[in-house]
Design an enzyme around this catalytic site. Structure first.
Site, short mmCIF file in Angstrom:
data_model
loop_
_atom_site.label_atom_id
_atom_site.label_comp_id
_atom_site.label_asym_id
_atom_site.label_seq_id
_atom_site.Cartn_x
_atom_site.Cartn_y
_atom_site.Cartn_z
N ASP A 114 40.86 39.38 62.64
CA ASP A 114 41.55 39.15 61.65
C ASP A 114 41.07 38.52 60.36
OD1 ASP A 114 44.07 39.45 62.67
OD2 ASP A 114 44.32 37.34 63.72
N GLY A 130 49.33 34.21 64.31
CA GLY A 130 49.99 35.44 64.15
C GLY A 130 49.03 36.42 63.32
N LYS A 131 49.13 37.53 63.51
CA LYS A 131 47.68 38.52 62.82
C LYS A 131 48.13 38.62 61.41
CE LYS A 131 47.00 40.78 67.07
NZ LYS A 131 45.73 40.29 67.36
N GLY A 160 28.89 45.23 66.36
CA GLY A 160 29.01 45.51 64.93
C GLY A 160 30.14 46.42 64.64
O1 RIB Z 1 44.47 37.88 66.24
C1 RIB Z 1 44.84 36.66 66.88
C2 RIB Z 1 46.46 36.08 66.76
O2 RIB Z 1 46.71 37.17 67.73
C3 RIB Z 1 46.49 34.79 67.39
O3 RIB Z 1 46.78 33.77 66.47
C4 RIB Z 1 48.03 35.06 67.92
O4 RIB Z 1 49.07 34.64 66.98
C5 RIB Z 1 48.02 36.39 68.34
O5 RIB Z 1 49.18 37.03 67.72
#
Ligand code: RIB
Length: 296
Positions: A244, A41-42, A217
């Site tokens: 993330d 999850g982000k 980059g």
């Molecule tokens: O950004 C990566 C995430 O995007 C993954 O962990 C997955 O949950 C998706 O939502």
């Protein structure tokens, strides 16, 4: 040094990851190699990454009252993320992301589930808490109206908002104005700015719009010059969660009042380390690991 205090408003999910030599096309069945469930999850990824990088992180989110929800909460605690504002909800299941890792890249289908309970009402209750933070971070796996509400809250209380506009969707001009930082990748930037050339669109938002261009980059305009801060080349295991990690590291550095170039160098180095491990959070580095890599 006092830790930067960051609230991450976003999704918490379980990633269901299949590895396969080949990505199936429509109507095709292929045999995979492995299957694993790992936290993702982000929002949760950014919270965990920022905590590993030394920030004091509060997750604002929702999970289901199911085994995935339990696992997500345990994972937050193990990584030092505060869960005071993660609400278990009974009428939805924990969000899931269905990931195929094949041919050197990932494809993802997200089922938001409980993440849709992160509503404007839910975040409005937390305004007094947000006022105590150095930075607010948000992404787009929660309802659109919540992103709009948080942009307004950020403008009203004067605490900067880092909006990672992923997954891609168009957002109101007002939200772009109210966000302090916007971090789309090239695809998300094309959706946000109607396919505009990155070099032109960054000029419209000096010091705010940071377009991540993968191996090339990150591109931004500092008010006088167009800059491309190069990424680091590494042996890639899994790119899931690299964006993330970039956001978390950039946010942590900015919340610590580092300047833009130092923050982007730190973020690029952290993101490059994150792709050397399996799973969205598997390769996310600690502060010490990033600093050691920067020295080498
Ligand atoms: O950004 C990566 C995430 O995007 C993954 O962990 C997955 O949950 C998706 O939502």
């Amino acid at each position: 040094m006092k830790k930067a205090k960051i609230a991450v408003i976003g999704s918490s999910s379980m990633d269901l990851v299949v590895t396969s030599a080949k990505r199936p096309s429509a109507g095709e069945t292929v045999l995979g190699e492995s299957f694993q469930t790992v936290p993702g999850g982000k929002g949760a990824n950014q919270a965990v990454a920022a905590a590993r990088l030394g920030a004091d992180v509060y997750m604002i989110g929702c999970v289901g009252t199911d085994p995935y929800g339990e696992a997500v909460l345990t994972n937050f605690r193990e990584n030092g993320v505060h869960t005071d504002y993660v609400e278990p909800v009974t009428d939805a299941r924990t969000g899931t992301a269905h990931i195929i890792l094949a041919e050197g890249d990932n494809s993802i289908v997200v089922v938001k589930g409980a993440n849709d309970h992160v509503t404007p009402d839910y975040v409005e209750k937390l305004i007094p808490f947000f006022q105590t933070c150095d930075l607010l971070m948000i992404q787009q796996e929660i309802p659109e109206e919540t992103v709009e509400t948080m942009a307004q809250i950020s403008a009203d209380i004067g605490v900067p908002l880092l909006l990672n506009p992923a997954p891609a969707r168009q957002i109101p001009a007002e939200v772009i104005e109210q966000a302090a930082f916007l971090t789309p990748n090239e695809h998300e930037a094309a959706v946000l700015f109607d396919g505009g050339n990155p070099e032109d669109v960054t000029k419209r938002y000096p010091g705010k719009l940071l377009i991540t261009e993968g191996e090339k980059g990150v591109r931004y305009y500092d008010g006088a010059t167009e800059k491309l801060i190069p990424s680091f080349s590494v042996q890639v295991v899994d790119t899931t969660g690299a964006g993330d990690t970039f956001n978390a590291a950039f946010g942590t550095a900015i919340a610590e009042k580092q300047d833009m170039e130092a923050a982007l160098l730190f973020a690029n180095r952290a993101a490059s380390l994150s792709v050397t491990g399996f799973g969205a959070q598997g390769g996310m580095p600690t502060r010490e690991e990033v600093e050691r890599a920067l020295r080498s």
